[in-house]
Enzyme design. Sequence first.
Site, PDB file in Angstrom:
ATOM      1  CE1 TYR A 220      -3.413  -2.549   0.252  1.00 21.53           C
ATOM      2  CE2 TYR A 220      -2.726  -3.268   2.365  1.00 21.53           C
ATOM      3  CZ  TYR A 220      -3.507  -3.377   1.111  1.00 21.53           C
ATOM      4  OH  TYR A 220      -4.196  -4.389   1.375  1.00 21.53           O
TER       5      TYR A 220
ATOM      6  NE  ARG B 293      -4.936 -10.469  -5.839  1.00 19.97           N
ATOM      7  CZ  ARG B 293      -4.768  -9.735  -4.609  1.00 19.97           C
ATOM      8  NH1 ARG B 293      -5.368  -8.562  -4.280  1.00 19.97           N
ATOM      9  NH2 ARG B 293      -3.983 -10.032  -3.622  1.00 19.97           N
TER      10      ARG B 293
ATOM     11  CD  GLU C 293      -4.144 -14.453   0.488  1.00 21.05           C
ATOM     12  OE1 GLU C 293      -5.149 -14.393   1.624  1.00 21.05           O
ATOM     13  OE2 GLU C 293      -3.691 -13.126   0.116  1.00 21.05           O
TER      14      GLU C 293
ATOM     15  N   GLY D 291      -8.493  -5.634  -2.783  1.00 20.04           N
ATOM     16  CA  GLY D 291      -8.884  -3.968  -2.835  1.00 20.04           C
ATOM     17  C   GLY D 291      -9.094  -3.534  -4.239  1.00 20.04           C
TER      18      GLY D 291
END
Length: 328
Positions: free
Chosen positions: A226, A265, A280, A286
């Site tokens: 981020y 995703r 995962e 996001g």
Amino acid sequence: MRLTYQPERLRRVSDPRDFGRVAVLFGGDSSEREISLLSGNAVLEALKSRGVDAHAFDPRDEDLSELIAGGFDRVWIALHGPGGEDGTLQGALEYLGVPYTGSGVMGSAIGMDKLRTKRLALALGVPTADFVVLTGPADFELTIERLKLPLIVKPATQGSSVGMTKVERAADLAAAFAAARQLEPLVFAEPWIPGKEYTVALLQGEALPSIRIETPKTFYDYEAKYFRDDTRYFCPSGLAASAEAHLRNLALAAFEAVGACGWGRADFMMDAAGRPLLLEINTIPGMTSHSLVPMAAREVGIDFPELAWRVLETSFTRVPAHPAAARP
Ligand SMILES: Nc1ncnc2c1ncn2[C@@H]1O[C@H](COP(=O)(O)OP(=O)(O)O)[C@@H](O)[C@H]1O
Ligand SMILES: [Mg+2]
């Protein structure tokens, strides 16, 4: 009022009025609140730009029953982490009878848990790294013997790389375990995979072009995700066509394995033999303008507003179980 999942009811919408009154759920009270605020605001603006009657709704400040009082027809869930992405909110919405975007109760709950995701993936033939569940110091020796060093320790249900540590020396395993255990009881270790990292976005049952992620940091952690501007993304990812097709199929299979649907995703690491290993899945990844799913969508000509719109379409698969009882 209860909702059922009817995938065949997915439909393409061309008139924004067909969506009715839409609440974009974002904010919340998980550790990923800040990211959710970014995702939610971006989605809200995108939907408005396309003429959708969309409104902000922060479940931290408002009771979910306000969705009924406010006359909302559906919700776009832009919450990350526990309480938004883990099936609990989805269950509440089922009970309220308010259709929502993305995965249902089960897919969300399993997807939130990396350990259970890995077990299901393995059962269905989607390769994932070996792993050992860590319950305490008694497990350390066997863990290192079996997985070798370096390895990585993870809490099972946290997102955004929170509580994860790469362990290079046996003496450091205790501290890594303690760091993860402090966050939650379910902790596991997997071997460190030195290969390249890929992620595949899924939308309405199809896999989008893969993205390769490169970070100068040890791994793609919270900061790299981020805040850093030296994390590099490649889309197209540079895989040969057959490897790309294989990776996309694995992403779809991983989603299928945990019962996730709508959009999301799947994250992978490529091992030394060029075999993708599932890390995962993310059922509400996001959605900031810099996020990965929008990046992959752009590659196939789907801009951000169109992506937010298509995700909203997935809410049509949530249908009242007893239409007669549907609210007017
Ligand atoms: N076994 C592993 N080997 C090497 N790097 C890993 C491994 N597992 C995770 N990572 C790195 O850590 C990041 C976060 O891991 P991930 O399992 O995707 O959890 P989350 O994204 O929920 O924090 C990955 O994007 C990858 O960079
Ligand atoms: Mg991840």
